[in-house]
Design an enzyme around this catalytic site. Structure first.
Site, PDB file in Angstrom:
ATOM      1  N   ILE A  92      34.417  43.771  37.563  1.00 37.24           N
ATOM      2  CA  ILE A  92      34.243  43.695  39.026  1.00 37.24           C
ATOM      3  C   ILE A  92      34.526  45.060  39.658  1.00 37.24           C
ATOM      4  O   ILE A  92      33.783  45.531  40.529  1.00 37.24           O
ATOM      5  CB  ILE A  92      35.150  42.616  39.652  1.00 37.24           C
ATOM      6  CG1 ILE A  92      34.835  41.239  39.055  1.00 37.24           C
ATOM      7  CG2 ILE A  92      34.992  42.588  41.177  1.00 37.24           C
ATOM      8  CD1 ILE A  92      35.814  40.136  39.470  1.00 37.24           C
ATOM      9  N   ILE A  99      49.562  50.800  35.831  1.00 37.48           N
ATOM     10  CA  ILE A  99      50.291  50.550  37.084  1.00 37.48           C
ATOM     11  C   ILE A  99      51.639  49.870  36.850  1.00 37.48           C
ATOM     12  O   ILE A  99      52.527  49.934  37.687  1.00 37.48           O
ATOM     13  CB  ILE A  99      49.451  49.733  38.094  1.00 37.48           C
ATOM     14  CG1 ILE A  99      49.132  48.330  37.552  1.00 37.48           C
ATOM     15  CG2 ILE A  99      48.199  50.485  38.510  1.00 37.48           C
ATOM     16  CD1 ILE A  99      48.579  47.375  38.600  1.00 37.48           C
ATOM     17  N   TYR A 128      48.646  33.052  33.268  1.00 32.38           N
ATOM     18  CA  TYR A 128      47.702  33.887  34.013  1.00 32.38           C
ATOM     19  C   TYR A 128      47.607  33.425  35.460  1.00 32.38           C
ATOM     20  O   TYR A 128      47.762  34.220  36.392  1.00 32.38           O
ATOM     21  CB  TYR A 128      46.312  33.852  33.356  1.00 32.38           C
ATOM     22  CG  TYR A 128      45.214  34.303  34.295  1.00 32.38           C
ATOM     23  CD1 TYR A 128      45.117  35.631  34.691  1.00 32.38           C
ATOM     24  CD2 TYR A 128      44.288  33.394  34.825  1.00 32.38           C
ATOM     25  CE1 TYR A 128      44.134  36.047  35.583  1.00 32.38           C
ATOM     26  CE2 TYR A 128      43.304  33.799  35.706  1.00 32.38           C
ATOM     27  CZ  TYR A 128      43.230  35.126  36.084  1.00 32.38           C
ATOM     28  OH  TYR A 128      42.268  35.529  36.973  1.00 32.38           O
ATOM     29  N   ASN A 153      34.512  31.705  39.620  1.00 33.94           N
ATOM     30  CA  ASN A 153      33.926  32.228  38.377  1.00 33.94           C
ATOM     31  C   ASN A 153      32.884  33.298  38.684  1.00 33.94           C
ATOM     32  O   ASN A 153      31.781  32.981  39.124  1.00 33.94           O
ATOM     33  CB  ASN A 153      33.301  31.083  37.577  1.00 33.94           C
ATOM     34  CG  ASN A 153      34.343  30.052  37.166  1.00 33.94           C
ATOM     35  OD1 ASN A 153      35.060  30.236  36.200  1.00 33.94           O
ATOM     36  ND2 ASN A 153      34.438  28.972  37.929  1.00 33.94           N
ATOM     37  N   ILE A 198      28.471  31.870  31.581  1.00 31.11           N
ATOM     38  CA  ILE A 198      27.161  32.479  31.863  1.00 31.11           C
ATOM     39  C   ILE A 198      26.914  33.659  30.924  1.00 31.11           C
ATOM     40  O   ILE A 198      25.817  33.801  30.369  1.00 31.11           O
ATOM     41  CB  ILE A 198      27.047  32.906  33.341  1.00 31.11           C
ATOM     42  CG1 ILE A 198      26.935  31.662  34.233  1.00 31.11           C
ATOM     43  CG2 ILE A 198      25.842  33.824  33.561  1.00 31.11           C
ATOM     44  CD1 ILE A 198      26.779  31.950  35.711  1.00 31.11           C
TER      45      ILE A 198
END
Length: 254
Positions: free
Chosen positions: A14, A57, A144, A173, A189
């Protein structure tokens, strides 16, 4: 005046799409990524137009490397494999919670316009109501899900205490170009695309009646940028489709 943007996790699936759109929109972009799951190949077409910092980080050694006067922070860095988090919960807590706290401690020293956090709709567990409201019951079923939700809670607390305008986007998703299909944790997908290209039968787990809300990565990026530029602050929003598909109906589309 050019806007300056920091994207954590900017070499990931992303994040890299977000970085490319921000560059296209003429933002000055700084990317932080430790490349544990991200890949510089994702940023190949914009590598000469961004400032890249390889850094973890969670290790809190970022601030000396960061230029000042950052307008927007898009915080996408973290780990996202739910099954793996069950085996390695401390690893996920460190990356997703401690990493977020480190970013917030840096951001509160810089006067930013807004912080956008990529949260997860996994905090709803298996919701009874679809579409699911932001006020839906929180049911963290994996480390998570818990760590992403916990980081969101901390961000909202910092937003009020330290006056850091923030928006948390609970992503459903996400699919699109660059989504990994090689691991056992991959989105359905991506797996279907890989199987179709290889002329292999589609793998459906169980009866295929389980439903998912899918959202294209470019719609997610568009939502993130709109959230940053909006006047809204210190709010939580779901970011997904307003309809859900069964895995069987998805397979029929393929």
């Amino acid at each position: 005046m050019t806007m300056k943007v920091l994207v954590t996790g900017g070499a990931g699936f992303i994040g890299s799409h977000l970085v490319k759109i921000l560059v296209k929109k003429k933002y000055t972009v700084i990317v932080i990524d430790n490349l544990s799951t991200g890949n510089l190949k994702n940023l190949k077409q914009v590598k000469n137009k961004i400032h890249f910092i390889k850094s973890d980080i969670a290790k809190n050694k970022i601030s000396p490397k960061l230029p000042g006067n950052i307008d927007y922070v898009f915080h996408l860095a973290g780990l996202s494999k739910a099954p793996e988090s069950i085996k390695k919960p401390s690893k996920y807590f460190r990356a997703n919670v401690k990493g977020t706290i480190n970013i917030l401690n840096i951001v509160r020293k810089i006067k930013i316009k807004k912080l956008i956090y990529s949260a997860s709709a996994s905090c709803y567990g298996i919701p009874k109501k679809i579409p699911t409201s932001e006020k839906g019951k929180i049911q963290n079923l994996t480390p998570y899900a818990f760590t992403k939700w916990k980081a969101e809670k901390i961000i909202m607390q910092y937003a009020k205490k330290h006056k850091i305008p923030s928006i948390s986007l609970r992503l459903f998703n996400v699919y699109g170009p660059g989504s990994l299909s090689s691991s056992p944790y991959s989105a359905v997908i991506s797996i279907f695309v890989k199987q179709r290209k290889s002329n292999k039968p589609l793998t459906i787990v169980g009866d295929g009646l389980q439903t998912r809300s899918f959202v294209h990565v470019l719609d997610v990026v568009d939502g993130m940028i709109k959230a940053a530029r909006s006047k809204v602050k210190n709010e939580i929003f779901n970011l997904g489709s307003n309809t859900s598909l069964t895995i069987n109906s998805l397979a029929k589309l393929f």
